[in-house]
Design a protein around this motif. Structure first.
Motif, PDB file in Angstrom:
ATOM      1  N   GLU A  73      13.004  -0.929  17.035  1.00 18.42           N
ATOM      2  CA  GLU A  73      12.370  -0.604  15.760  1.00 18.42           C
ATOM      3  C   GLU A  73      11.808  -1.854  15.095  1.00 18.42           C
ATOM      4  OE1 GLU A  73      15.025   1.616  13.272  1.00 18.42           O
ATOM      5  OE2 GLU A  73      15.376   3.134  14.816  1.00 18.42           O
ATOM      6  N   PHE A  74      10.719  -1.675  14.392  1.00 18.54           N
ATOM      7  CA  PHE A  74      10.139  -2.749  13.596  1.00 18.54           C
ATOM      8  C   PHE A  74       9.471  -2.121  12.384  1.00 18.54           C
ATOM      9  CE2 PHE A  74       7.170  -1.480  16.851  1.00 18.54           C
ATOM     10  CZ  PHE A  74       5.936  -1.418  16.220  1.00 18.54           C
ATOM     11  N   THR A  75       9.304  -2.926  11.365  1.00 15.62           N
ATOM     12  CA  THR A  75       8.704  -2.438  10.124  1.00 15.62           C
ATOM     13  C   THR A  75       7.344  -3.082   9.924  1.00 15.62           C
ATOM     14  OG1 THR A  75      10.863  -2.091   9.107  1.00 15.62           O
ATOM     15  CG2 THR A  75       8.989  -2.302   7.613  1.00 15.62           C
ATOM     16  N   VAL A  76       6.377  -2.255   9.582  1.00 15.03           N
ATOM     17  CA  VAL A  76       5.072  -2.750   9.150  1.00 15.03           C
ATOM     18  C   VAL A  76       5.126  -2.716   7.636  1.00 15.03           C
ATOM     19  CG1 VAL A  76       2.586  -2.397   9.186  1.00 15.03           C
ATOM     20  CG2 VAL A  76       3.950  -1.837  11.209  1.00 15.03           C
ATOM     21  N   GLY A  77       5.057  -3.878   7.022  1.00 16.70           N
ATOM     22  CA  GLY A  77       5.244  -3.986   5.582  1.00 16.70           C
ATOM     23  C   GLY A  77       4.103  -3.402   4.775  1.00 16.70           C
ATOM     24  N   GLY A  78       4.373  -3.229   3.508  1.00 18.62           N
ATOM     25  CA  GLY A  78       3.363  -2.731   2.581  1.00 18.62           C
ATOM     26  C   GLY A  78       2.348  -3.799   2.224  1.00 18.62           C
ATOM     27  N   TRP A  79       1.423  -3.420   1.406  1.00 18.45           N
ATOM     28  CA  TRP A  79       0.373  -4.335   0.969  1.00 18.45           C
ATOM     29  C   TRP A  79       0.961  -5.395   0.050  1.00 18.45           C
ATOM     30  CZ3 TRP A  79      -4.402  -1.020  -0.775  1.00 18.45           C
ATOM     31  CH2 TRP A  79      -4.779  -0.186   0.269  1.00 18.45           C
ATOM     32  N   LEU A  80       0.465  -6.615   0.198  1.00 19.43           N
ATOM     33  CA  LEU A  80       0.846  -7.677  -0.741  1.00 19.43           C
ATOM     34  C   LEU A  80       0.045  -7.509  -2.025  1.00 19.43           C
ATOM     35  CD1 LEU A  80       0.974 -10.875   1.487  1.00 19.43           C
ATOM     36  CD2 LEU A  80       2.878  -9.588   0.549  1.00 19.43           C
ATOM     37  N   PRO A  81       0.690  -7.780  -3.143  1.00 16.85           N
ATOM     38  CA  PRO A  81      -0.087  -7.762  -4.390  1.00 16.85           C
ATOM     39  C   PRO A  81      -1.231  -8.757  -4.301  1.00 16.85           C
ATOM     40  CG  PRO A  81       2.244  -7.837  -4.862  1.00 16.85           C
ATOM     41  CD  PRO A  81       2.094  -8.035  -3.374  1.00 16.85           C
ATOM     42  N   PHE A  82      -2.371  -8.382  -4.855  1.00 19.20           N
ATOM     43  CA  PHE A  82      -3.553  -9.220  -4.788  1.00 19.20           C
ATOM     44  C   PHE A  82      -3.249 -10.610  -5.347  1.00 19.20           C
ATOM     45  CE2 PHE A  82      -7.872  -9.905  -4.130  1.00 19.20           C
ATOM     46  CZ  PHE A  82      -8.424 -10.586  -5.202  1.00 19.20           C
ATOM     47  N   GLY A  83      -3.573 -11.635  -4.583  1.00 16.36           N
ATOM     48  CA  GLY A  83      -3.361 -13.003  -5.007  1.00 16.36           C
ATOM     49  C   GLY A  83      -1.956 -13.540  -4.729  1.00 16.36           C
ATOM     50  N   ALA A  84      -1.073 -12.739  -4.158  1.00 19.77           N
ATOM     51  CA  ALA A  84       0.284 -13.194  -3.874  1.00 19.77           C
ATOM     52  C   ALA A  84       0.265 -14.174  -2.710  1.00 19.77           C
ATOM     53  CB  ALA A  84       1.181 -12.001  -3.543  1.00 19.77           C
ATOM     54  N   PRO A  85       1.208 -15.128  -2.691  1.00 22.67           N
ATOM     55  CA  PRO A  85       1.267 -16.066  -1.562  1.00 22.67           C
ATOM     56  C   PRO A  85       1.625 -15.336  -0.274  1.00 22.67           C
ATOM     57  CG  PRO A  85       3.138 -16.367  -3.022  1.00 22.67           C
ATOM     58  CD  PRO A  85       2.243 -15.360  -3.665  1.00 22.67           C
TER      59      PRO A  85
END
Length: 139
Positions: free
Chosen positions: A126-138
């Protein structure tokens, strides 16, 4: 909101308002399809298509599922699933001993529910595909 006939324009409006600063939200009214792509390419790209029994969610790699249409229809039932994908991502699983189609299985957890295509009795990597990063986040 309980009008399934207008679900795609309503869903597009909500996605644009909520996530338009961290992703590109595109609506093709002719095909009744919404595509949501994260800025910077990190996170899931999602294609949403209206079907008779709900909203089909395509993630690529032959991974898709149905956000079911309940009766009476409530847009919030679809929003909670899409919001979870964008903000938290999804768990993908590949069976150690592949069987049947599709090979890649998914588990999506959201408030008050879960959708999964995993088959009990099989071992998975199993592996996780993460959610979107907030715009401008490092990154």
């Amino acid at each position: 909101m309980n009008d399934f006939d207008h679900v795609m324009p309503d869903l597009y409006s909500w996605l644009s308002k909520e996530y338009g600063t961290v992703g590109h939200i595109l609506f093709d009214a002719e095909s009744d399809m919404i595509t949501a792509i994260p800025r910077g390419g990190l996170g899931l790209s999602i294609a949403l298509t209206k079907q008779d029994d709900g909203i089909r969610v395509d993630l690529g790699l032959n991974v898709s599922f149905m956000a079911p249409r309940d009766d009476p229809f409530e847009l919030s039932d679809v929003l909670v699933i899409v919001k979870s994908l964008i903000e938290s991502g999804i768990s993908l699983s590949v069976p150690i001993d592949p069987f049947g189609e599709p090979v890649i299985r998914y588990t999506l957890k959201f408030p008050n529910g879960m959708l999964s295509s995993k088959v009990p009795g099989h071992d998975y990597v199993e592996f996780t595909v993460g959610g979107w990063l907030p715009f401008g986040a490092p990154r």
